[in-house]
Design a protein around this motif. Sequence first.
Motif, PDB file in Angstrom:
ATOM      1  N   GLY A  46       0.788  -1.223   0.000  1.00  0.00           N
ATOM      2  CA  GLY A  46       0.000   0.000   0.000  1.00  0.00           C
ATOM      3  C   GLY A  46       0.823   1.277   0.000  1.00  0.00           C
ATOM      4  O   GLY A  46       0.440   2.247   0.645  1.00  0.00           O
ATOM      5  N   ILE A  47       1.936   1.290  -0.739  1.00  0.00           N
ATOM      6  CA  ILE A  47       2.788   2.476  -0.826  1.00  0.00           C
ATOM      7  C   ILE A  47       2.425   3.266  -2.084  1.00  0.00           C
ATOM      8  O   ILE A  47       2.291   2.707  -3.161  1.00  0.00           O
ATOM      9  CB  ILE A  47       4.270   2.085  -0.852  1.00  0.00           C
ATOM     10  CG1 ILE A  47       4.666   1.427   0.469  1.00  0.00           C
ATOM     11  CG2 ILE A  47       5.147   3.301  -1.118  1.00  0.00           C
ATOM     12  CD1 ILE A  47       4.547   2.314   1.672  1.00  0.00           C
TER      13      ILE A  47
ATOM     14  N   GLU B 167       0.055  -3.792  -3.958  1.00  0.00           N
ATOM     15  CA  GLU B 167      -0.702  -2.545  -4.075  1.00  0.00           C
ATOM     16  C   GLU B 167       0.223  -1.322  -4.050  1.00  0.00           C
ATOM     17  O   GLU B 167      -0.019  -0.346  -3.344  1.00  0.00           O
ATOM     18  CB  GLU B 167      -1.767  -2.457  -2.983  1.00  0.00           C
ATOM     19  CG  GLU B 167      -2.850  -3.516  -3.143  1.00  0.00           C
ATOM     20  CD  GLU B 167      -4.011  -3.342  -2.183  1.00  0.00           C
ATOM     21  OE1 GLU B 167      -3.957  -2.426  -1.333  1.00  0.00           O
ATOM     22  OE2 GLU B 167      -4.977  -4.123  -2.280  1.00  0.00           O
ATOM     23  N   LEU B 168       1.265  -1.401  -4.847  1.00  0.00           N
ATOM     24  CA  LEU B 168       2.150  -0.252  -5.045  1.00  0.00           C
ATOM     25  C   LEU B 168       1.564   0.646  -6.131  1.00  0.00           C
ATOM     26  O   LEU B 168       1.151   0.166  -7.185  1.00  0.00           O
ATOM     27  CB  LEU B 168       3.541  -0.726  -5.467  1.00  0.00           C
ATOM     28  CG  LEU B 168       4.523   0.353  -5.936  1.00  0.00           C
ATOM     29  CD1 LEU B 168       4.949   1.241  -4.769  1.00  0.00           C
ATOM     30  CD2 LEU B 168       5.741  -0.286  -6.602  1.00  0.00           C
TER      31      LEU B 168
ATOM     32  N   VAL C 270      12.012 -10.085  -6.759  1.00  0.00           N
ATOM     33  CA  VAL C 270      10.873  -9.269  -6.349  1.00  0.00           C
ATOM     34  C   VAL C 270       9.580  -9.906  -6.833  1.00  0.00           C
ATOM     35  O   VAL C 270       9.481 -10.346  -7.988  1.00  0.00           O
ATOM     36  CB  VAL C 270      10.987  -7.837  -6.914  1.00  0.00           C
ATOM     37  CG1 VAL C 270       9.775  -7.002  -6.510  1.00  0.00           C
ATOM     38  CG2 VAL C 270      12.274  -7.174  -6.440  1.00  0.00           C
ATOM     39  N   GLN C 271       8.588  -9.936  -5.944  1.00  0.00           N
ATOM     40  CA  GLN C 271       7.212 -10.281  -6.326  1.00  0.00           C
ATOM     41  C   GLN C 271       6.382  -9.011  -6.244  1.00  0.00           C
ATOM     42  O   GLN C 271       6.324  -8.369  -5.203  1.00  0.00           O
ATOM     43  CB  GLN C 271       6.633 -11.345  -5.407  1.00  0.00           C
ATOM     44  CG  GLN C 271       5.170 -11.674  -5.722  1.00  0.00           C
ATOM     45  CD  GLN C 271       4.638 -12.786  -4.854  1.00  0.00           C
ATOM     46  OE1 GLN C 271       5.194 -13.880  -4.817  1.00  0.00           O
ATOM     47  NE2 GLN C 271       3.556 -12.517  -4.142  1.00  0.00           N
ATOM     48  N   LEU C 272       5.747  -8.654  -7.357  1.00  0.00           N
ATOM     49  CA  LEU C 272       4.986  -7.410  -7.449  1.00  0.00           C
ATOM     50  C   LEU C 272       3.554  -7.769  -7.812  1.00  0.00           C
ATOM     51  O   LEU C 272       3.302  -8.314  -8.880  1.00  0.00           O
ATOM     52  CB  LEU C 272       5.617  -6.506  -8.505  1.00  0.00           C
ATOM     53  CG  LEU C 272       5.133  -5.076  -8.640  1.00  0.00           C
ATOM     54  CD1 LEU C 272       5.310  -4.303  -7.349  1.00  0.00           C
ATOM     55  CD2 LEU C 272       5.885  -4.378  -9.776  1.00  0.00           C
ATOM     56  N   GLU C 273       2.617  -7.430  -6.932  1.00  0.00           N
ATOM     57  CA  GLU C 273       1.240  -7.892  -7.090  1.00  0.00           C
ATOM     58  C   GLU C 273       0.256  -6.739  -6.923  1.00  0.00           C
ATOM     59  O   GLU C 273       0.464  -5.841  -6.094  1.00  0.00           O
ATOM     60  CB  GLU C 273       0.935  -8.978  -6.050  1.00  0.00           C
ATOM     61  CG  GLU C 273      -0.468  -9.529  -6.098  1.00  0.00           C
ATOM     62  CD  GLU C 273      -0.733 -10.534  -4.992  1.00  0.00           C
ATOM     63  OE1 GLU C 273      -1.890 -11.000  -4.905  1.00  0.00           O
ATOM     64  OE2 GLU C 273       0.194 -10.850  -4.228  1.00  0.00           O
ATOM     65  N   ALA C 274      -0.810  -6.770  -7.730  1.00  0.00           N
ATOM     66  CA  ALA C 274      -1.926  -5.814  -7.607  1.00  0.00           C
ATOM     67  C   ALA C 274      -1.427  -4.377  -7.572  1.00  0.00           C
ATOM     68  O   ALA C 274      -1.858  -3.578  -6.746  1.00  0.00           O
ATOM     69  CB  ALA C 274      -2.756  -6.129  -6.368  1.00  0.00           C
ATOM     70  N   SER C 275      -0.530  -4.047  -8.475  1.00  0.00           N
ATOM     71  CA  SER C 275       0.124  -2.732  -8.456  1.00  0.00           C
ATOM     72  C   SER C 275      -0.089  -1.992  -9.771  1.00  0.00           C
ATOM     73  O   SER C 275      -0.394  -2.589 -10.801  1.00  0.00           O
ATOM     74  CB  SER C 275       1.625  -2.896  -8.180  1.00  0.00           C
ATOM     75  OG  SER C 275       1.843  -3.458  -6.901  1.00  0.00           O
ATOM     76  N   THR C 276       0.093  -0.678  -9.714  1.00  0.00           N
ATOM     77  CA  THR C 276      -0.026   0.182 -10.889  1.00  0.00           C
ATOM     78  C   THR C 276       1.231   1.029 -10.996  1.00  0.00           C
ATOM     79  O   THR C 276       1.580   1.753 -10.057  1.00  0.00           O
ATOM     80  CB  THR C 276      -1.258   1.095 -10.783  1.00  0.00           C
ATOM     81  OG1 THR C 276      -2.432   0.292 -10.620  1.00  0.00           O
ATOM     82  CG2 THR C 276      -1.398   1.947 -12.038  1.00  0.00           C
ATOM     83  N   ILE C 277       1.909   0.960 -12.156  1.00  0.00           N
ATOM     84  CA  ILE C 277       3.186   1.643 -12.354  1.00  0.00           C
ATOM     85  C   ILE C 277       3.103   2.436 -13.646  1.00  0.00           C
ATOM     86  O   ILE C 277       2.727   1.899 -14.693  1.00  0.00           O
ATOM     87  CB  ILE C 277       4.335   0.629 -12.410  1.00  0.00           C
ATOM     88  CG1 ILE C 277       4.421  -0.139 -11.085  1.00  0.00           C
ATOM     89  CG2 ILE C 277       5.657   1.311 -12.721  1.00  0.00           C
ATOM     90  CD1 ILE C 277       5.317  -1.348 -11.148  1.00  0.00           C
TER      91      ILE C 277
ATOM     92  N   LEU D 176       5.526 -10.656 -11.756  1.00  0.00           N
ATOM     93  CA  LEU D 176       4.509  -9.604 -11.855  1.00  0.00           C
ATOM     94  C   LEU D 176       3.141 -10.262 -11.976  1.00  0.00           C
ATOM     95  O   LEU D 176       2.912 -11.061 -12.882  1.00  0.00           O
ATOM     96  CB  LEU D 176       4.794  -8.720 -13.063  1.00  0.00           C
ATOM     97  CG  LEU D 176       3.854  -7.543 -13.279  1.00  0.00           C
ATOM     98  CD1 LEU D 176       4.112  -6.452 -12.248  1.00  0.00           C
ATOM     99  CD2 LEU D 176       4.007  -6.977 -14.693  1.00  0.00           C
ATOM    100  N   MET D 177       2.222  -9.884 -11.098  1.00  0.00           N
ATOM    101  CA  MET D 177       0.923 -10.551 -11.082  1.00  0.00           C
ATOM    102  C   MET D 177      -0.198  -9.542 -10.828  1.00  0.00           C
ATOM    103  O   MET D 177      -0.083  -8.667  -9.956  1.00  0.00           O
ATOM    104  CB  MET D 177       0.915 -11.633  -9.991  1.00  0.00           C
ATOM    105  CG  MET D 177      -0.355 -12.452  -9.915  1.00  0.00           C
ATOM    106  SD  MET D 177      -0.156 -13.933  -8.874  1.00  0.00           S
ATOM    107  CE  MET D 177       0.399 -13.208  -7.340  1.00  0.00           C
ATOM    108  N   ASP D 178      -1.253  -9.625 -11.632  1.00  0.00           N
ATOM    109  CA  ASP D 178      -2.455  -8.799 -11.456  1.00  0.00           C
ATOM    110  C   ASP D 178      -2.109  -7.319 -11.380  1.00  0.00           C
ATOM    111  O   ASP D 178      -2.605  -6.584 -10.520  1.00  0.00           O
ATOM    112  CB  ASP D 178      -3.215  -9.228 -10.195  1.00  0.00           C
ATOM    113  CG  ASP D 178      -3.708 -10.659 -10.273  1.00  0.00           C
ATOM    114  OD1 ASP D 178      -4.153 -11.070 -11.355  1.00  0.00           O
ATOM    115  OD2 ASP D 178      -3.639 -11.371  -9.245  1.00  0.00           O
TER     116      ASP D 178
END
Length: 334
Positions: free
Chosen positions: A112-113, A130-131, A152-159, A183-185
Amino acid sequence: MRLPQALATLLVLALPAAAQVTWTVGGPNGQFATIQEALAVAGPDDLVDVQPGTYPGFTMSSPARVMGRNGVQVNGLSRMVGLPPGSTALVADLSVDAFQAIDCEGSTLVDGIVTRSFEARGCSDLRVRELEATANGLTSTPAAVVIDDSRVQLEASTILGESSSSADGGPGLIATGGSFLHLMDSRVEGGMGGAEFDLFTTYAPDGGDGMTLEGASAVRIVRSEVIGGGGGWHNYAGGGFNCYDGFHGPGLRQCGGHSQTWDSEIRDGYWNGSFTSPGPPFVMSCGATLTSATDLPGLTLTGPLPAGSSFDLAASAGVGTSLRLVFGRRTDLD
């Protein structure tokens, strides 16, 4: 001497457990004015509870948990640095100017950052959820997210990479140094190219890469979108006529390493209003390889296909490229 089972159980239950302490930052009953002050006394199982407000950046160099309430803004750079093997640390629910995880050998959790710059360097087990990373003119890194020599595992994020008013768009994410990214979802998008007012310039600024992989880094993309930034435009006659002739950024640009995709969309930055043709979704070089479970567009076999039947399929690739097609059979049950 062996103790009876019931007595042994009572002795175990009587042992003192590690106490978890909650340290409050800010608010009317806060024990500390800054997050850094609370981290100076927090133990591995302690919680730093950050009340709504604005705080200076912090450095976490020993394991703890930092969790913000709704409305926490952290100015400047915040870091998790040198966390030892076997440790677990968490930072969650903060809006920060810039965030780094550096040389973290334990399990490092980020949740959540919201930030304009996120870096992971030398981390063996970084899990991010949730980045929201959106690069802008104040971003000091070459992309909204930079991953170097890390897993790194990156999930449910928007970049989102930086969109420019007059230059090329920036990449959404860069992975280098042999990193591995799961990278997931999520959605990763390059920034849009800006405007060019010089009539003698050949092309307008280009869109940024959705994702750039360098140094034999690898990525596994699951149920995600990786999209290049839209190309920029020529502004003729002070806005009287626009020509959209900047190149669109590819979804994935890769030099070396191996990529895998499942149920994902990888495409260039073609966008409505642009009069140029879509660009390539992938730019692969330096021996890079790709495994994709995506159906071939336009390939449909209909009607009964008895055993021994055949069909012709033409496939082509650039000079020096190895093209491998793997076919399977799908059974439809009525």
